[in-house]
Design an enzyme around this catalytic site. Structure first.
Site: not given
Ligand code: BES
Ligand code: ZN
Ligand code: MN
Length: 493
Positions: A264, A271, A343, A345
């Site tokens: 991701d 990120k 992504e 979801r």
């Molecule tokens: N894979 C990440 C969530 C994650 C964050 C897993 C840290 C493990 C450690 C997910 O896809 C994500 O990026 N979520 C975002 C959603 C936001 C953009 C609404 C998040 O939680 O920041």
């Molecule tokens: Zn993710």
């Molecule tokens: Mn993500």
């Protein structure tokens, strides 16, 4: 590791590990008065403070063992299955550090004295042993590899049918969890969608009850799984949807689904440094489903279980999804992709809707490293759970507590339900509230719930529990295999 039970302690092993309850005086008075006195003195002089998990190395030298340790088990009335797992991990840690191959111990007998059930004793002990006797070492040179224990000889002088059954179950669960850890720890350049497909095909190859189907990009396009497909647009690896059918009972399937983002980057909403490094772990849900399917097939669980694993890689190139792109999901709902980093979801949405439509399961449980919010809310000790069915929630809480792969229920109040409604579409993938981070773990679940119609459904966010920065009890640094134990315990019931 070979686990044997025996009517006596095995003097041929290098380590003897004895247990001691804090609130039991003179436990070794009859068997070994010398040790009994030594322990008394050590406790009196506070060389051995004797709280749970503390180790005392005895001075006794007149034995064949290379080392004899006494592990404090805490108060007898407070002893639990989790403490048994941790006790085993304490012994294994010492085995690893001393490069010993074999140990013998009376801990199981003491667990029985503390009132634990035979089957639980066997299972918890084996889980503790197998989970802690793990090292992701394939990429390090021989000298850097941790020494692993090879033999545990455990004292038991009672009827052993249930204990043995428990040990067998615990070994299967431990191995399945270690498989999940291997998949998460693996380099994301290796553990791509094809690798997960290959792994799935290796599970239960000898088992006639297991059937594997894999949908590729073409089939998914035909089916209209555009929420899933849009996530993979920036990647050179093909998206896949793995469906593992396990049929060994009556009635509808219980479906377990796992988020399989092999990496991701965040997509165009990339990120930053500090957040991207460990994103190979974003297929932790997929790994947990694979591990669970392996475990239940090996245990011959008498149920119908469906493992569903959507797999994509959230990368960036000239074809990658843009913030603002609109897609139509499998169930016909339109989604505005407001943030390409939300992504998980999207791929789960199509997986849930397709699974319900095609297989009509009674229950669907999804596992996903879905949000950073769940870590902010709950930290690293417990996964977040959202469910549309209180009874399912209670059962999962129970399985979580028993296995110690725990969940904590988050609210799913009416007020949250329109948080993900779109402005120019049915839905958007980012909450519409002033601060889209507010209640992020819950709003993500709200989004998923829009792709479930009839099933009782639970969502478990393992973002904080699937991957650790520090070792803890029987967990090593990095992958933990979170989800395998709670799901397996749940399906065993
Ligand atoms: N894979 C990440 C969530 C994650 C964050 C897993 C840290 C493990 C450690 C997910 O896809 C994500 O990026 N979520 C975002 C959603 C936001 C953009 C609404 C998040 O939680 O920041
Ligand atoms: Zn993710
Ligand atoms: Mn993500």
């Amino acid at each position: 590791m070979d686990v044997t039970i025996k009517k006596e302690l095995d003097t041929k092993q290098e380590l003897l590990a004895l247990g001691l309850f804090e609130d039991e005086k003179n436990m070794y008075k009859d068997e070994n008065p010398e040790l009994n006195d030594e322990l008394k003195e050590a406790i009196q002089k506070r060389y051995f403070k004797h709280g749970f998990g503390e180790i005392y190395i005895t001075k006794m030298h007149n034995s064949a063992y290379k080392k004899i340790i006494v592990v404090s088990l805490g108060k007898k009335k407070d002893f639990t299955n989790e403490k048994l797992r941790r006790t085993m991990s304490i012994i294994i840690k010492l085995m690893k550090n001393n490069k010993y191959d074999g140990f013998t111990s009376n801990i199981l007998v003491l667990a029985k004295k503390a009132g634990l059930k035979d089957i639980d004793i066997g299972r918890s002990a084996a889980e503790g042993l197998f989970l802690s006797n793990y090292d992701f070492s394939k990429y390090v040179s021989e000298e850097k590899r941790k020494h692993l224990a090879k033999k545990a000889v455990l004292l038991w002088n009672k009827e052993d049918t249930l204990l043995k059954k428990g040990i067998k179950t615990g070994i299967i669960i431990g191995d399945a969890t270690n498989l999940a850890k291997d998949l998460v720890n693996e380099s994301p350049s290796i553990a791509d969608s094809d690798y997960l497909v290959k792994t799935a095909k290796g599970i239960g190859v000898q088992n006639k009850k297991v059937k594997i189907k894999v949908l590729g990009e073409k089939e998914m396009k035909k089916l209209g799984m555009n929420a899933l497909l849009t996530v993979n647009k920036g990647s050179s690896n093909p998206p896949k949807l793995i469906i593992i059918e396990y049929k060994n009972g009556k009635g509808p399937f219980t479906a377990i689904l796992g988020k399989g983002i092999t990496f991701d980057t965040g997509g165009i909403n990339i990120k930053p440094t500090g957040y991207i490094e460990d994103m190979k772990m974003d297929m932790g849900g997929a790994a947990a489903v694979l591990g669970t399917m392996k475990a239940i097939a090996e245990m011959n669980v008498k149920k119908n279980v469906l493992g569903v694993i959507p797999i994509c890689e959230n990368m960036i190139n000239g074809s990658a999804t843009r913030p603002g792109d609109i897609v139509t999901a499998y169930n016909g709902k339109t989604i505005e992709v407001k943030n390409t980093d939300a992504e998980g979801r999207l791929i789960l949405a199509d997986a849930l809707a397709y699974t319900e439509d095609k297989y009509k399961p009674k229950t669907m449980i999804d596992l996903a490293t879905l949000t950073g919010s769940v870590i902010i809310g709950l930290g690293y000790y417990v996964s977040g759970m959202v469910t549309n069915n209180d009874e399912l929630g209670r059962k999962l809480e129970e399985s979580g507590n028993a296995s110690y792969d725990r969940v904590w229920k988050l609210p799913f109040f009416e007020e949250y339900q329109d948080d993900m409604d779109g402005d120019i579409t049915d839905l958007k993938n980012l909450s519409g509230k002033a601060d889209p981070r507010a209640g992020g773990a819950i709003t993500a679940a709200v989004f998923l719930s829009k792709f479930v119609e009839k099933s009782s459904w639970a969502h478990i966010d393992i973002a904080g529990t699937a991957y650790l920065k520090e070792p803890r009890t029987y967990h090593q640094k990095y992958a933990t295999g979170a989800g395998v134990r709670i799901l397996t315990y749940y399906l065993l019931k």
